[in-house]
Design an enzyme around this catalytic site. Structure first.
Site, PDB file in Angstrom:
ATOM      1  N   ILE A  44       0.873  -1.168   0.000  1.00  0.00           N
ATOM      2  CA  ILE A  44       0.000   0.000   0.000  1.00  0.00           C
ATOM      3  C   ILE A  44       0.910   1.218   0.000  1.00  0.00           C
ATOM      4  O   ILE A  44       2.064   1.146   0.412  1.00  0.00           O
ATOM      5  CB  ILE A  44      -0.986   0.013   1.200  1.00  0.00           C
ATOM      6  N   ASP A  45       0.395   2.335  -0.483  1.00  0.00           N
ATOM      7  CA  ASP A  45       1.225   3.531  -0.627  1.00  0.00           C
ATOM      8  C   ASP A  45       1.789   3.999   0.712  1.00  0.00           C
ATOM      9  O   ASP A  45       1.194   3.763   1.770  1.00  0.00           O
ATOM     10  CB  ASP A  45       0.416   4.677  -1.238  1.00  0.00           C
ATOM     11  N   LYS A  46       2.881   4.704   0.627  1.00  0.00           N
ATOM     12  CA  LYS A  46       3.539   5.260   1.821  1.00  0.00           C
ATOM     13  C   LYS A  46       2.549   6.021   2.697  1.00  0.00           C
ATOM     14  O   LYS A  46       2.521   5.840   3.920  1.00  0.00           O
ATOM     15  CB  LYS A  46       4.679   6.190   1.395  1.00  0.00           C
ATOM     16  N   THR A  55      -0.707   5.900   2.737  1.00  0.00           N
ATOM     17  CA  THR A  55      -1.954   5.194   3.020  1.00  0.00           C
ATOM     18  C   THR A  55      -1.731   4.356   4.273  1.00  0.00           C
ATOM     19  O   THR A  55      -0.726   3.660   4.375  1.00  0.00           O
ATOM     20  CB  THR A  55      -2.351   4.278   1.850  1.00  0.00           C
ATOM     21  N   ARG A  94      -6.716   6.200  -6.056  1.00  0.00           N
ATOM     22  CA  ARG A  94      -6.458   7.633  -6.197  1.00  0.00           C
ATOM     23  C   ARG A  94      -6.729   8.104  -7.629  1.00  0.00           C
ATOM     24  O   ARG A  94      -7.313   9.174  -7.851  1.00  0.00           O
ATOM     25  CB  ARG A  94      -5.015   7.929  -5.787  1.00  0.00           C
TER      26      ARG A  94
END
Length: 326
Positions: free
Chosen positions: A156-158, A160, A257
């Site tokens: 998962i994104d940094k 998030t 996103r």
């Protein structure tokens, strides 16, 4: 391309597993005339131009099937292929980074990742990640994805927050990866988006590819794109913002996103895909209001279904409370 919003909601979801070591691009008009090394450095996350030049000189990059030089000027329609070599042994050190362990046994570990923590090391970026924290905490992680990504089955994104699972041995890793591939992993996200959605629920079915104007970002496009489907349903409305639950049928980089921006409802606080002037400025330090709230999977040893939930983090919860009090 189906850009419609459709009321049908499906239960299966999929989060992208780690990208392959080989990548390909077809050069569009906007990139014609660019140097090869510059194009690749801008197209790859966390990779320096110097590293790209070394890969080119070592023959890991081909244009139209031929090895090239770093200063090659690209032409529209050129086919660029990169094979990222296996990383040389490097010292990915255990680090005493605090993490919230939700569940752990001899095969898997489930963590509620805090916002701002990168999942795994990358070229030139070997510390301060979830992997460093996991090596300190449990020391035994699967080796399927190599020394840079031990145990990492998905990302998962940094910026998030939320639930992520890591494998502690190769058998568990392979079992979990198969579940991601066949879309049987249960994953639900909670997000605060800009504006008031017109639909209570729906499906965004639109392919995602690199943004030709900024190749570190992604966009809905039909060129060099991958199939992407996101399902959403409204949880709460605030007039100029909406709290939604999202399910991923596919798992492309930045999918939620990009898709929410595509339908005109970018995530609040999103530094890359949000509007210049947000409807509501998020009251936390950077990052989009996106949380991986639910994780469900078949345990690789017991074959039992396991279900975990992580509450919305404090910074996002405070923002929601402020919106309710307006």
């Amino acid at each position: 391309m189906n850009n419609s919003i459709n009321p049908d909601i499906h239960d299966d979801m999929y989060e992208e597993v780690n990208e392959e070591s080989s990548q390909q691009w077809i050069i569009e008009e906007s990139a014609a005339g660019e140097r090869m090394d510059k194009f690749l450095a801008e197209s790859l996350d966390d990779v320096s131009r110097t590293q790209v030049q070394l890969w080119i000189k070592d023959g890991h990059v081909k244009v139209n099937g031929k090895v090239v030089k770093p200063n090659l000027k690209l032409a529209e329609g050129d086919q660029v292929a990169l094979r990222i070599p296996d990383p040389e042994p490097t010292d990915i050190r255990p680090e005493a980074i605090p993490i919230e362990v939700v569940y752990e046994d001899e095969d898997v570990i489930v963590v509620n990742k805090q916002r701002g923590l990168v999942v795994h090391p990358a070229v030139g970026h070997h510390s301060g990640t979830l992997v460093n924290a996991l090596l300190y905490h449990c020391k035994d992680l699967s080796g399927i994805n190599g020394i840079m990504r031990p145990g990492i089955v998905h990302r998962i994104d940094k910026d998030t927050s939320g639930l992520i699972i890591a494998a502690k041995n190769d058998k568990a890793h392979a079992h979990l990866a198969a579940q991601f591939k066949d879309h049987s992993i249960t994953r639900k996200y909670i997000a605060l988006v800009q504006g008031n959605l017109a639909h209570e629920q729906g499906t965004i079915d639109a392919p995602i590819g690199r943004d030709p104007n900024d190749r570190k970002l992604f966009m809905v496009t039909e060129r060099n794109a991958k199939h992407a489907v996101t399902h959403f349903s409204v949880i709460e409305r605030f007039g100029d913002c909406t709290l939604v639950e999202l399910k991923l049928e596919t798992g492309r980089t930045h999918q939620i996103r990009v898709h929410m921006k595509f339908i005109g409802h970018a995530l609040v606080g999103d530094p890359s895909y949000g509007r210049t002037k947000s409807v509501q400025r998020i009251t936390m330090e950077g990052g989009q209001a996106l949380h991986a709230a639910v994780l469900g999977f078949i345990h690789p040893r017991t074959e039992e279904y396991m279900h975990f939930e992580a509450p919305i983090p404090e910074d996002m919860d405070k923002l929601l409370e402020s919106l309710r009090l307006r």
